[in-house]
Structures are given as structure tokens and as C-alpha cells.
Design an enzyme around this catalytic site. Structure first.
Site, PDB file in Angstrom:
ATOM      1  N   TYR A  53       0.847  -1.192   0.000  1.00 24.03           N
ATOM      2  CA  TYR A  53       0.000   0.000   0.000  1.00 24.03           C
ATOM      3  C   TYR A  53       0.889   1.251   0.000  1.00 24.03           C
ATOM      4  CZ  TYR A  53      -4.016  -2.934   1.317  1.00 24.03           C
ATOM      5  OH  TYR A  53      -5.009  -3.886   1.362  1.00 24.03           O
ATOM      6  N   GLY A 216     -24.477   5.124  -2.290  1.00 21.46           N
ATOM      7  CA  GLY A 216     -25.455   5.854  -3.097  1.00 21.46           C
ATOM      8  C   GLY A 216     -24.900   7.103  -3.741  1.00 21.46           C
TER       9      GLY A 216
END
Length: 327
Positions: A53, A216
Site C-alpha cells: 500500500y 449511493g
């Protein structure tokens, strides 16, 4: 935050984990400090990272924060090794590479041990027993307290786990497996999750919010400050912006409206409470996003909502998963 045992081990972790995929690249040190402080103050313990990472910067950054911000003993540090930035060989599970990578991780983290060390991916060029021997050495040498794997398919996980269990006391049983799992990606239910549950291995779902899509935020377009609006992360989000995913996100939004909560809370509560799951790992970009995720601690979805979400997101599993005589 409530704690859970990782598989059939004595290791207890918070039932939400903090991911560090973007640390040292997209997440600056002051932002990471705010995230870690927010997580710790909420009772979170499991912090997940990997040697790859940020090219090692995520571990280095976490190590600095452990020295200055949060007591090391308050956290369960999980890291991974085996992925390499080599286009010719994306995975190196050799004993030499893994142990050298662990030593480098410990140096960056500024600690003498990690609580959970995982093989990042299966290496078909290295004998599995050689890879697993590195895990045993890590534990017997005190450099890792528990071990696991990541991104192993069902047969790979079962083979690794049974090899470790074949010689009790001499080999270290696998504690956990980390896999992508969400309402938008339920592939682990085919073979990985049944194998993990049978073998006493805890599942740590990554991308539990469907790479952010289940919040969403992409229903009306791609926000410029989102991962989908980022040049290097847009391809990561794109697979979940199709019509099938949109139908699932709409169902999550409908459930959230009915419960007066957010789609993020519904999605995270669903995955957190799936059978076999120990702790979904959330990769928030801001403290506000993390606080929203941590607020799910008080939410348990009604059974009828869970069944509705199960139905709308059900993957197509045919032979040999179902009784062949019914097909």
C-alpha cells in the site's frame, strides 16, 4: 465497539476494521491521524494495511502514528505480504521473499511484531508448503501473533488450512482470510465462505461498501472528489457502476429510507452480520465518512430487510453448488 474472535482463535478484534489502502498516496499524514484517532476513540482496534500500500508508505505512516498518537497495545495491527510491483510476477509467495517483507514491514511500522500477518495472494509458482512455512516461522520467531491469507479461492483456502491443521502444535492454524465481499460482490459465498466456516477461519471483508458505490453517491453521477472521479482509482470503481449494481443500490436506498438511516449504514450492517464474517474493513477517506461507518454499531437490520436485500443481490450459483438433481 463490540469485539469478536477471529475464527476459532483467541484473537479478539473490533467488529469494524480500519483500512489504509490510500494512506501515503491519497491520504496525507494529518488526515490519517484524524482517521486513526476517530477510530480509536470509538473503540476500534483492527487496523489493516499491507506492505504494497503506497509502496510501503501506508505502513510507514501508521508506524509514525503508533509512536505519537495511539498506544501500540490498544490496536490489532494486520498487514500483508506477497504482492510485488513486478509486471512479470505479480505475486511472490516464496519463503525468502515473505520473511524479508515481514522484516521490512516491522521496520516501517516501528514494532517488533504484528498481530495478524497474511499472505496477500496465492502464488502458483511456489509450493504452497513453502509459503505456509514462512507463516510458521513468523509465529515461532515472535514476529507475528496470528496468520492468515488473502484472496485465496475456495480450494486454495481449504488446501492451505488443512495443511496447517494436519500437524497440530507444529504448524500454525490459519486465523483469518481477507476477501472482497459486499452486496455487490457475493462471490465468496460460493466456496470461500463455506470453507472458512467449516475450518474455523474468520472472514475479513474488504470493500464492504462495494468500492463506495453502496453509499449511493454515484446514483446521479460521479462526484469529482470521489474515488470514481480519481484518475487512478476510477477503474477500481467502474465495474460496479452497471445496471445490475444500480438495481441493488436502489434497493439499499429504499431500505434506508424506510429505516430512517443511510444507504451506507444499511450496507455495512448487512455485511457485518453475515454468518462467518468477523469484521468488515472500511477504507474511509475522511473522519466524517468514518464516523458515518462507525455509527452502524447501534444498528441491526430487521430480518425482513435482510431477506429482501439477500434476494435482490443473490448471485447466480448453479452446478455444482446446488443439488444436481434439481438442475
Amino acid at each position: 465497539m463490540k469485539q469478536r474472535h477471529l475464527g476459532r482463535t483467541g484473537l479478539r478484534v473490533s467488529r469494524i476494521g480500519l483500512g489504509t489502502l490510500t494512506w501515503g498516496r491519497d491520504t496525507e499524514e494529518h488526515e490519517a491521524a484524524d482517521l486513526l484517532r476517530t477510530f480509536w476513540e470509538a473503540g476500534g482496534t483492527l487496523v489493516d494495511t499491507a506492505d504494497i500500500y503506497g509502496g510501503g508508505e501506508a505502513e510507514y505512516l501508521l508506524g509514525r502514528l503508533l509512536a505519537d498518537l495511539v498506544p501500540r497495545e490498544d490496536l490489532v495491527i494486520s498487514t500483508k505480504a506477497g504482492s510485488v510491483p513486478d509486471p512479470e510476477r505479480r505475486v511472490d509467495g516464496s519463503r525468502g521473499h515473505l520473511l524479508a517483507a515481514l522484516d521490512a514491514s516491522l521496520a516501517r511500522l516501528g514494532t517488533d511484531h504484528v498481530d495478524l500477518w497474511q499472505v496477500h495472494a496465492y502464488d502458483d509458482r511456489t509450493p504452497l508448503e513453502e509459503t505456509l512455512q514462512a507463516l510458521d516461522i513468523a509465529v515461532t520467531s515472535g514476529r507475528a501473533r496470528y496468520v492468515g491469507v488473502s484472496n485465496f479461492c475456495g480450494w486454495q483456502l481449504a488446501r492451505a488450512a488443512t495443511w496447517q491443521l494436519a500437524v497440530p502444535g507444529a504448524r500454525t492454524a490459519l486465523a483469518g482470510t481477507q476477501m472482497e465481499y459486499s452486496l455487490l460482490q457475493r462471490g465468496v459465498e460460493r466456496e470461500v465462505l463455506p470453507a472458512a466456516r467449516e475450518l474455523g477461519i474468520g472472514l475479513l471483508p474488504s470493500s464492504p461498501l462495494g468500492r463506495g458505490v453502496l453509499t449511493g453517491k454515484y446514483r446521479t453521477g460521479t462526484p469529482s472528489d470521489s474515488r470514481g472521479g480519481s484518475e487512478h482509482l476510477a477503474p477500481f470503481v467502474a465495474p460496479y457502476l452497471d445496471d445490475a449494481a444500480a438495481r441493488i443500490v436502489d434497493a439499499v436506498a429504499t431500505a434506508a429510507d424506510g429505516l430512517a438511516v443511510t444507504p451506507l449504514q444499511v450496507s455495512l450492517a448487512w455485511i457485518r452480520d453475515r454468518p462467518g464474517v468477523t469484521a468488515p474493513v472500511v477504507g474511509a477517506r475522511t473522519p466524517q465518512q468514518l464516523e458515518a461507518a462507525l455509527s452502524v454499531e447501534t444498528l441491526t437490520l430487521p430480518d425482513e430487510i435482510c431477506r429482501a436485500l439477500d434476494d435482490v443481490s443473490a448471485p447466480e450459483h448453479r452446478y455444482p453448488d446446488h443439488d444436481w438433481s434439481t438442475l
